[in-house]
Design a protein around this motif. Structure first.
Motif, PDB file in Angstrom:
ATOM      1  N   GLY A 174       0.796  -1.216   0.000  1.00  0.00           N
ATOM      2  CA  GLY A 174       0.000   0.000   0.000  1.00  0.00           C
ATOM      3  C   GLY A 174       0.831   1.270   0.000  1.00  0.00           C
ATOM      4  O   GLY A 174       1.893   1.339   0.627  1.00  0.00           O
ATOM      5  N   VAL A 175       0.342   2.259  -0.738  1.00  0.00           N
ATOM      6  CA  VAL A 175       0.910   3.608  -0.713  1.00  0.00           C
ATOM      7  C   VAL A 175      -0.222   4.548  -0.321  1.00  0.00           C
ATOM      8  O   VAL A 175      -1.303   4.524  -0.927  1.00  0.00           O
ATOM      9  N   THR A 176       0.002   5.376   0.699  1.00  0.00           N
ATOM     10  CA  THR A 176      -1.048   6.263   1.187  1.00  0.00           C
ATOM     11  C   THR A 176      -0.617   7.723   1.100  1.00  0.00           C
ATOM     12  O   THR A 176       0.573   8.039   1.239  1.00  0.00           O
ATOM     13  N   ASP A 177      -1.599   8.602   0.852  1.00  0.00           N
ATOM     14  CA  ASP A 177      -1.391  10.058   0.830  1.00  0.00           C
ATOM     15  C   ASP A 177      -0.244  10.465  -0.100  1.00  0.00           C
ATOM     16  O   ASP A 177       0.562  11.340   0.232  1.00  0.00           O
ATOM     17  N   PHE A 178      -0.183   9.848  -1.261  1.00  0.00           N
ATOM     18  CA  PHE A 178       0.910  10.096  -2.196  1.00  0.00           C
ATOM     19  C   PHE A 178       0.680  11.392  -2.962  1.00  0.00           C
ATOM     20  O   PHE A 178      -0.379  11.599  -3.561  1.00  0.00           O
ATOM     21  N   SER A 179       1.689  12.264  -2.941  1.00  0.00           N
ATOM     22  CA  SER A 179       1.646  13.514  -3.699  1.00  0.00           C
ATOM     23  C   SER A 179       2.995  13.720  -4.386  1.00  0.00           C
ATOM     24  O   SER A 179       4.042  13.373  -3.827  1.00  0.00           O
ATOM     25  N   TYR A 180       2.938  14.310  -5.581  1.00  0.00           N
ATOM     26  CA  TYR A 180       4.167  14.559  -6.329  1.00  0.00           C
ATOM     27  C   TYR A 180       3.983  15.821  -7.153  1.00  0.00           C
ATOM     28  O   TYR A 180       2.914  16.037  -7.752  1.00  0.00           O
ATOM     29  N   ALA A 181       5.024  16.660  -7.164  1.00  0.00           N
ATOM     30  CA  ALA A 181       4.948  17.920  -7.909  1.00  0.00           C
ATOM     31  C   ALA A 181       6.304  18.243  -8.521  1.00  0.00           C
ATOM     32  O   ALA A 181       7.354  17.863  -7.992  1.00  0.00           O
ATOM     33  N   ARG A 182       6.279  18.939  -9.655  1.00  0.00           N
ATOM     34  CA  ARG A 182       7.484  19.463 -10.304  1.00  0.00           C
ATOM     35  C   ARG A 182       7.273  20.954 -10.538  1.00  0.00           C
ATOM     36  O   ARG A 182       6.203  21.382 -10.964  1.00  0.00           O
ATOM     37  N   HIS A 183       8.299  21.751 -10.237  1.00  0.00           N
ATOM     38  CA  HIS A 183       8.216  23.205 -10.395  1.00  0.00           C
ATOM     39  C   HIS A 183       7.022  23.778  -9.620  1.00  0.00           C
ATOM     40  O   HIS A 183       6.426  24.768 -10.029  1.00  0.00           O
ATOM     41  N   GLY A 184       6.654  23.126  -8.520  1.00  0.00           N
ATOM     42  CA  GLY A 184       5.527  23.580  -7.724  1.00  0.00           C
ATOM     43  C   GLY A 184       4.173  23.239  -8.296  1.00  0.00           C
ATOM     44  O   GLY A 184       3.136  23.622  -7.737  1.00  0.00           O
TER      45      GLY A 184
END
Length: 202
Positions: A174-184
């Motif tokens: 399981g992966v939980t609360d996954f967030s990813y961003a580039r350049h904001g």
């Protein structure tokens, strides 16, 4: 070192083995090497305890680690096959185990005339990974990337067969609360999911 010579058995023990780097990471332990003349059998025991305060990327992520290795191996002079009789590797952060590998039964290895090493596990090796923050990946991501979330505890089985390796999860990962961003700019926000990882090497 300590040496013991008997009619049927010769033993060498090395105590207080230690290696260190300039960052303060240290590997220490002891090793025993024994030869049994009547059985034409060579045996090795290795114990290592490591202190790893400054691994690459650790300062801003997981911090100081310790690791321990306990293993025993043997081989017969007239046979081409050797075996790892026991194997336990554990990596810890403060008092919590982050990663362990255990061999519940011996596994075999042999060297072919070509020099190729063949491994075969009698039973799967178990690989256990604790709950890990995905933010620990940050030092190895692009400089403009941010990541958050949690990889939930994971248990895997590693199976070795001649010229084949298989890695399988025993339950959904399981992966939980996954967030990813580039350049904001977010690409993923607050995602949760499960998957069955598997790797085949042939």
């Amino acid at each position: 070192p300590e040496f013991e010579l008997c009619e049927d058995r010769s033993t060498a023990r090395l105590f207080k083995l230690e290696l260190a780097d300039l960052d303060g990471n240290r590997v220490g332990g002891e090793a025993t090497f024994a030869w049994q003349e009547s059985e034409k059998r060579f045996a090795t025991t290795l114990t290592l305890d490591d202190v790893l305060p400054a691994l690459p990327g650790s300062a801003e992520t997981f911090g100081p680690l310790t690791a321990s290795l306990r293993t025993q191996a043997s081989s017969m002079e007239l046979q081409q096959v050797s075996q790892i009789e026991s194997f336990h590797l554990e990596v810890r952060r403060t008092t919590d185990a982050l990663f362990t590998i255990d061999a519940p039964q011996p596994f075999l290895f042999a060297s072919k005339p070509s020099g190729e090493i063949i491994l075969n596990s009698v039973a799967p090796l178990t690989v256990e990974v604790a709950r890990l923050p995905l933010a620990w990946l940050r030092p190895w991501l692009p400089a403009d990337a941010t990541i958050a979330g949690t990889l939930e505890p994971t248990k895997l089985l590693l199976i070795a067969e001649p010229q084949k390796f298989f890695l399988r999860a025993t339950q959904p990962v399981g992966v939980t609360d996954f967030s990813y961003a580039r350049h904001g700019v977010p690409s993923v926000t607050g995602a949760t999911g499960v998957f069955y990882p598997g790797v085949d090497l042939r």
